[in-house]
Scaffold this motif. Structure first.
Motif, PDB file in Angstrom:
ATOM      1  N   UNK B   1       0.995  -1.039   0.096  1.00  0.00           N
ATOM      2  CA  UNK B   1      -0.086   0.003  -0.029  1.00  0.00           C
ATOM      3  C   UNK B   1       1.024   1.342  -0.166  1.00  0.00           C
ATOM      4  N   UNK B   2       0.679   2.255  -1.002  1.00  0.00           N
ATOM      5  CA  UNK B   2       1.313   3.473  -0.882  1.00  0.00           C
ATOM      6  C   UNK B   2       1.115   4.247   0.387  1.00  0.00           C
ATOM      7  N   UNK B   3       1.815   5.037   0.943  1.00  0.00           N
ATOM      8  CA  UNK B   3       1.567   5.980   2.052  1.00  0.00           C
ATOM      9  C   UNK B   3       1.276   7.495   1.443  1.00  0.00           C
ATOM     10  N   UNK B   4       0.165   7.717   2.260  1.00  0.00           N
ATOM     11  CA  UNK B   4      -0.274   9.100   1.806  1.00  0.00           C
ATOM     12  C   UNK B   4      -0.066  10.068   3.025  1.00  0.00           C
ATOM     13  N   UNK B   5       0.334  11.120   2.753  1.00  0.00           N
ATOM     14  CA  UNK B   5       0.593  12.149   3.797  1.00  0.00           C
ATOM     15  C   UNK B   5      -0.508  13.348   3.829  1.00  0.00           C
ATOM     16  N   UNK B   6      -1.393  13.533   4.918  1.00  0.00           N
ATOM     17  CA  UNK B   6      -2.551  14.462   4.758  1.00  0.00           C
ATOM     18  C   UNK B   6      -1.893  15.610   5.842  1.00  0.00           C
ATOM     19  N   UNK B   7      -2.018  16.927   5.251  1.00  0.00           N
ATOM     20  CA  UNK B   7      -1.643  17.930   6.109  1.00  0.00           C
ATOM     21  C   UNK B   7      -3.129  18.483   6.933  1.00  0.00           C
ATOM     22  N   UNK B   8      -2.725  18.367   8.006  1.00  0.00           N
ATOM     23  CA  UNK B   8      -3.934  18.774   9.205  1.00  0.00           C
ATOM     24  C   UNK B   8      -4.109  20.282   9.056  1.00  0.00           C
ATOM     25  N   UNK B   9      -5.360  20.815   9.219  1.00  0.00           N
ATOM     26  CA  UNK B   9      -5.382  22.164   9.174  1.00  0.00           C
ATOM     27  C   UNK B   9      -6.393  22.352  10.432  1.00  0.00           C
ATOM     28  N   UNK B  10      -5.873  23.601  11.224  1.00  0.00           N
ATOM     29  CA  UNK B  10      -6.836  23.957  12.434  1.00  0.00           C
ATOM     30  C   UNK B  10      -7.414  25.043  12.153  1.00  0.00           C
ATOM     31  N   UNK B  11      -8.703  25.239  13.126  1.00  0.00           N
ATOM     32  CA  UNK B  11      -9.474  26.394  12.840  1.00  0.00           C
ATOM     33  C   UNK B  11      -8.750  27.625  13.712  1.00  0.00           C
ATOM     34  N   UNK B  12      -9.450  28.788  13.609  1.00  0.00           N
ATOM     35  CA  UNK B  12      -8.712  29.885  14.456  1.00  0.00           C
ATOM     36  C   UNK B  12      -8.511  29.628  15.804  1.00  0.00           C
ATOM     37  N   UNK B  13      -9.602  28.723  16.163  1.00  0.00           N
ATOM     38  CA  UNK B  13      -9.360  28.435  17.624  1.00  0.00           C
ATOM     39  C   UNK B  13      -8.321  27.376  18.204  1.00  0.00           C
ATOM     40  N   UNK B  14      -7.635  26.735  16.931  1.00  0.00           N
ATOM     41  CA  UNK B  14      -6.884  25.645  17.244  1.00  0.00           C
ATOM     42  C   UNK B  14      -7.247  24.187  17.208  1.00  0.00           C
ATOM     43  N   UNK B  15      -8.751  24.175  17.400  1.00  0.00           N
ATOM     44  CA  UNK B  15      -9.035  22.954  17.121  1.00  0.00           C
ATOM     45  C   UNK B  15      -9.143  22.194  15.511  1.00  0.00           C
ATOM     46  N   UNK B  16      -9.532  20.949  15.364  1.00  0.00           N
ATOM     47  CA  UNK B  16      -9.520  20.371  14.194  1.00  0.00           C
ATOM     48  C   UNK B  16     -10.379  20.735  13.344  1.00  0.00           C
ATOM     49  N   UNK B  17     -10.215  21.486  11.874  1.00  0.00           N
ATOM     50  CA  UNK B  17     -11.084  21.733  10.948  1.00  0.00           C
ATOM     51  C   UNK B  17     -11.649  20.707  10.317  1.00  0.00           C
ATOM     52  N   UNK B  18     -12.833  20.466  10.405  1.00  0.00           N
ATOM     53  CA  UNK B  18     -13.623  19.237   9.874  1.00  0.00           C
ATOM     54  C   UNK B  18     -13.265  18.994   8.541  1.00  0.00           C
ATOM     55  N   UNK B  19     -12.871  19.925   7.531  1.00  0.00           N
ATOM     56  CA  UNK B  19     -12.352  19.595   6.102  1.00  0.00           C
ATOM     57  C   UNK B  19     -11.198  18.526   6.138  1.00  0.00           C
ATOM     58  N   UNK B  20     -10.510  18.625   6.977  1.00  0.00           N
ATOM     59  CA  UNK B  20      -9.238  17.653   7.244  1.00  0.00           C
ATOM     60  C   UNK B  20     -10.061  16.261   7.098  1.00  0.00           C
ATOM     61  N   UNK B  21     -10.922  15.910   7.870  1.00  0.00           N
ATOM     62  CA  UNK B  21     -11.561  14.616   7.933  1.00  0.00           C
ATOM     63  C   UNK B  21     -12.223  14.322   6.321  1.00  0.00           C
ATOM     64  N   UNK B  22     -12.610  15.522   5.726  1.00  0.00           N
ATOM     65  CA  UNK B  22     -13.061  14.882   4.343  1.00  0.00           C
ATOM     66  C   UNK B  22     -11.661  14.331   3.661  1.00  0.00           C
ATOM     67  N   UNK B  23     -10.754  15.197   3.752  1.00  0.00           N
ATOM     68  CA  UNK B  23      -9.450  14.968   3.022  1.00  0.00           C
ATOM     69  C   UNK B  23      -8.948  13.428   3.265  1.00  0.00           C
ATOM     70  N   UNK B  24      -8.912  13.187   4.747  1.00  0.00           N
ATOM     71  CA  UNK B  24      -8.664  11.902   5.028  1.00  0.00           C
ATOM     72  C   UNK B  24      -9.259  10.715   4.209  1.00  0.00           C
ATOM     73  N   UNK B  25     -10.647  10.938   4.346  1.00  0.00           N
ATOM     74  CA  UNK B  25     -11.455  10.006   3.558  1.00  0.00           C
ATOM     75  C   UNK B  25     -11.179   9.849   1.923  1.00  0.00           C
ATOM     76  N   UNK B  26     -10.776  10.970   1.471  1.00  0.00           N
ATOM     77  CA  UNK B  26     -10.273  10.904   0.147  1.00  0.00           C
ATOM     78  C   UNK B  26      -8.791   9.954   0.109  1.00  0.00           C
ATOM     79  N   UNK B  27      -7.978  10.431   1.144  1.00  0.00           N
ATOM     80  CA  UNK B  27      -6.820   9.897   1.145  1.00  0.00           C
ATOM     81  C   UNK B  27      -6.792   8.145   1.468  1.00  0.00           C
ATOM     82  N   UNK B  28      -7.635   7.791   2.196  1.00  0.00           N
ATOM     83  CA  UNK B  28      -7.833   6.304   2.356  1.00  0.00           C
ATOM     84  C   UNK B  28      -7.922   5.575   0.944  1.00  0.00           C
ATOM     85  N   UNK B  29      -8.477   6.392   0.222  1.00  0.00           N
ATOM     86  CA  UNK B  29      -9.023   5.549  -1.279  1.00  0.00           C
ATOM     87  C   UNK B  29      -7.674   5.439  -1.887  1.00  0.00           C
TER      88      UNK B  29
END
Ligand SMILES: Cc1cc2nc3c(=O)[nH]c(=O)nc-3n(C[C@H](O)[C@H](O)[C@H](O)COP(=O)(O)OP(=O)(O)OC[C@H]3O[C@@H](n4cnc5c(N)ncnc54)[C@H](O)[C@@H]3O)c2cc1C
Ligand SMILES: Nc1ncnc2c1ncn2[C@@H]1O[C@H](COP(=O)(O)O)[C@@H](O)[C@H]1O
Lengths: 265, 311
Positions: B1-29
Motif C-alpha cells: 500500500x502506498x503511503x499518503x500524507x495529509x496536512x492537518x488544518x486547524x480552525x482559528x481556535x486551534x481545534x481540528x477543522x472538519x475539512x481535514x476529515x473529508x481529506x482523510x476519506x479521500x486519502x484512504x482511497x
C-alpha cells in the motif's frame, strides 16, 4: 520597480463549454477567447504600482501564435514589453512554472504578479510552484480590503502596498474566515483574487501604441525547459445534469413541498 | 500500500477543522494515511487526529505558529521524504490551495487540485468552472492533491488509535512575515459545514435583512454571489462559486441570484435547491428543484412566516 505579469489565453468566461464526442477535448467551434480574467487584474495592479514606483511591466504568455492577441491586450492596457513563449500542444502547471522561472532569471523583475487560477484548468498552482522554485516569498489571493463598487475604487487603499524604499510589499489576502496581511521581502510572487481591482479598458491610443511595442519570441527548447506534461488528462465528460425541477405558484406550495416531498425543513 | 500524507488544518481556535476529515476519506482511497500537524505546540491537535490515521507526525516549533506556505512547506516535505510518501494532500481550503502547490514544487510532484473522486490512481477533478469533469493521472514519483470536501464524507475513526510521533521542524528563514489576521466573526453556522444555506445576490440590492432573517429562522448559514461580495455588501468569505466556497447542503435557497455558471459551480451539488427570482427566465431555475418567480422582498418574509407557522 520592474514587474512581470502573465497573460494566459482562455475561453471567454461567458461561453458554454461542451466536451467533444471522443471525450478528449472541448468543442472549439464558436468559442471566443480572452485574457484570463485574473491575469487582467494582475496587469492592472502592475500598472498601478509602476505609476507610483516607475519601471517596466513585462507581460508573458505561453501558447501558439494566437496568444499575441492577449499580449497585445496587456500592451494596450499599458505594459511596456511582451514575451511570447511559442509552444503548441499540452502544457501543465509544472511546465508553465518552469518556463516562467527561466524568464524571471532573464528579466530579473522585483515582483511577479499572476492570476490565482486559470479559468480553464482551475488548478490554482502556477504562482506557488514558481515562488518555491525561485526561493521567493508568495502572497496568493491578493485582494483589496474595501469594496470594488465605487467611483473611488482607484483611490482606496490598494491590496498590494509597497513598503519603505521598495524593499518590501504588504499584501492583503482573502483567506477562510477573513482577511490576512503578509509582509514580503522583494523580489516576491503575488497571485490575484477577483477583488484586487477593476481593470481599465484599453484606450484607442493604447491599442495603437501596442502595435509598435516590443514582442520578444522565445521557446521551451531555447530556454532549456522540458515541458513534457506530468499530468495526463485521460477523459473529459460533462457532469450529470440535475433532474428538472418545477416552478411553484406561491409560498404555501413551496413550504408544503419542502416539508413533505424534499423533507428538508 | 502506498503511503499518503495529509496536512492537518486547524480552525482559528486551534481545534481540528472538519475539512481535514473529508481529506482523510479521500486519502484512504489512495493508501495508508499518515497526518502531519504543525503548531507552536502540536500535541493537542495531534491527539484529536490520531484516531483517524496510522501515524500523526506532530511538529512543534515557534516558526510554524502562524501558517505560512514558506515555513510549512519545508516541514511537510521533510515528513513526506522521511516516510517515503507517494501522495501528499490537504483539503481544498484557502490554506490547502496556498500550501500544496508549494509542497509539490519542493517534492517535484505534479498536482491535481480539488479532486472529486479517486479510482485506483485516476483522480477526477472539475475544469471550466465545473462545466467539464476531467479524469487525470500524475506521472511523477511523488504526487500531490487537494480535496473538494463536499465530495467526500467525514472520515470515521479507524479501529485502534494511531501512533503520535513528535518531531522538531528544521528552522527556516522566511522572506515572508505574518502581519495580521482579521477574522470576520459570525454567530451563524460556517458556510461549508451548514445543513442549510440561504444566499442572496445582486437582486437584494445590498439589503440582506430578509436573507439573514430567513437564515436565522432555519438555523442556516448565509451565502452570497460574487456581485454581492464585489460590492462590499457581504464579506468575501461568503462568496459561493468557482472562485469562492463550494457548498453542498441539504437545502440551498438562492434569492435574487441569476445562476451564472461560476455561481452554480459552488452549489449545484446541493441536495435540494430553491430559487426565488423575479425573472422567470433566469438560468438558476434550470438547476432549481423548486422555483418561485417572485420579488424576494415579498417572498422571503412570507416564506419565513410560513416556515415558522409550520414548525
Ligand atoms: C473569473 C470569474 C469568476 C467568477 N466567480 C464567481 C463565483 O465564485 N461566484 C459567483 O457567484 N459568481 C462568480 N462570477 C460572476 C458570475 O459570472 C456572475 O456575474 C455573478 O454570479 C452574478 O451575481 P448575481 O446573480 O447576484 O447578479 P445578477 O446576474 O445581476 O443577477 C441578479 C438577479 O436578481 C434578480 N432580481 C433582481 N431584483 C430582484 C427582486 N427584487 N426579487 C427577486 N429577484 C430579483 C434578477 O432577475 C437577476 O436574475 C465569476 C465571474 C468570473 C468572470
Ligand atoms: N500558458 C500560460 N501562459 C501564461 N500564463 C499562464 C499560462 N498558464 C497559466 N498561467 C498563469 O498561471 C496562473 C495560474 O494558473 P493555474 O495554476 O493553471 O490555475 C494563471 O492565472 C496565469 O497567470
Amino acid at each position: 520597480m520592474k514587474i512581470l505579469v502573465t497573460a494566459k489565453r482562455v475561453e471567454d468566461p461567458e461561453s458554454k463549454i461542451k466536451v467533444d464526442a471522443a471525450g478528449k477535448g472541448i468543442v472549439k467551434e464558436g468559442l471566443k477567447y480572452k485574457i484570463n480574467p485574473f491575469d487582467e487584474i494582475a496587469v492592472e495592479e502592475a500598472l498601478r504600482l509602476v505609476a507610483k514606483h516607475p519601471g517596466d511591466v513585462v507581460a508573458v504568455s505561453i501558447g501558439g501564435k494566437e496568444v499575441h492577441e492577449q499580449l497585445r491586450h496587456a500592451l494596450a492596457m499599458g505594459a511596456t514589453k511582451a514575451v511570447w513563449v511559442n509552444h503548441e500542444g499540452p502544457l501543465d502547471q509544472m511546465g508553465v512554472a518552469g518556463l516562467l522561472k527561466k524568464i524571471v532569471e532573464k528579466e530579473k523583475p522585483d515582483l511577479v504578479i499572476l492570476g490565482k487560477q486559470s479559468i480553464d484548468d482551475d488548478q490554482n498552482q502556477v504562482g506557488q510552484y514558481l515562488a518555491e522554485w525561485l526561493g521567493w516569498g508568495q502572497a496568493t489571493f491578493a485582494s483589496k480590503a474595501d469594496s470594488l463598487d465605487s467611483e473611488n475604487e482607484k483611490n482606496k487603499v490598494p491590496g498590494v502596498i509597497v513598503g519603505d524604499g521598495a524593499k518590501t510589499i504588504d499584501v492583503i489576502r482573502e483567506v477562510d474566515g477573513g482577511l490576512n496581511r503578509l509582509q514580503l521581502t522583494l523580489p516576491a510572487v503575488v497571485t490575484t483574487d477577483l477583488r484586487l481591482n477593476q481593470p481599465r479598458y484599453a484606450s484607442l491610443p493604447g491599442i495603437m501604441k501596442a502595435k509598435s511595442k516590443p514582442l520578444e519570441e522565445l521557446n521551451p527548447a531555447g530556454l532549456g525547459v522540458d515541458v513534457a506534461p506530468k499530468i495526463t488528462v485521460t477523459k473529459l465528460s460533462m457532469p450529470p445534469a440535475r433532474k428538472a425541477g418545477i416552478k411553484v405558484a406561491d409560498v404555501p406550495t413551496l413550504v408544503t413541498k419542502l416539508k413533505t416531498e424534499a423533507k428538508v425543513i | 500500500m502506498p503511503t499518503v500524507l495529509v496536512v492537518v488544518e486547524a480552525q482559528p481556535d486551534g481545534k481540528l477543522k472538519k475539512a481535514t476529515l473529508n481529506a482523510i476519506t479521500a486519502a484512504r482511497a489512495l493508501g495508508d494515511v499518515h497526518a502531519v500537524v504543525l503548531a507552536k505546540d502540536a500535541t493537542a491537535l495531534a491527539a484529536e487526529v490520531k484516531d483517524y490515521v496510522k501515524v500523526v507526525h506532530a511538529g512543534s516549533a515557534a516558526h510554524v505558529e502562524h501558517y505560512l506556505a514558506e515555513t510549512w512547506a519545508p516541514a511537510v516535505a521533510e515528513v513526506a521524504k522521511a516516510i517515503s510518501a507517494e501522495w501528499v494532500g490537504a483539503a481544498a481550503t484557502q490554506q490547502g490551495r496556498d500550501l500544496m502547490p508549494r509542497v509539490a514544487a519542493k517534492l517535484n510532484a505534479a498536482m491535481a487540485s480539488d479532486i472529486m473522486a479517486v479510482n485506483g490512481t485516476t483522480l477526477t477533478r472539475p475544469m471550466w468552472a465545473g462545466a467539464v469533469i476531467a479524469e487525470v493521472t500524475l506521472s511523477t514519483p511523488v504526487k500531490a492533491f487537494t480535496v473538494r470536501t463536499t465530495e467526500f464524507a467525514l472520515a470515521e475513526k479507524a479501529g485502534g488509535a494511531g501512533e503520535v510521533k513528535a518531531f522538531a521542524p528544521a528552522p527556516v528563514t522566511s522572506p515572508t512575515k505574518f502581519v495580521e489576521f482579521k477574522e470576520v466573526k459570525s454567530a451563524r453556522p460556517e458556510l461549508t459545514e451548514a445543513r442549510i444555506v440561504v444566499s442572496g445576490g445582486r437582486g437584494t440590492k445590498g439589503d440582506f435583512k430578509e436573507v439573514e432573517a430567513l437564515a436565522d429562522e432555519l438555523g442556516a448559514a448565509v451565502g452570497a454571489s460574487r456581485a454581492v461580495c464585489d460590492a462590499g455588501w457581504q464579506p468575501n468569505d461568503l462568496q459561493v462559486g468557482q472562485t469562492g466556497k463550494v457548498v453542498a447542503p441539504s437545502l440551498y435557497v438562492a434569492a435574487g441570484i441569476s445562476g451564472a455558471i461560476q455561481h452554480l459551480a459552488g452549489m449545484k451539488g446541493s441536495k435540494t435547491i430553491v430559487a426565488i427570482n423575479k425573472d422567470g427566465e433566469a438560468p438558476i431555475f434550470q438547476v432549481a428543484d423548486y422555483g418561485l418567480v417572485a420579488d424576494l422582498f415579498k417572498a422571503l418574509p412570507e416564506l419565513r412566516a410560513a416556515i415558522k407557522a409550520a414548525k
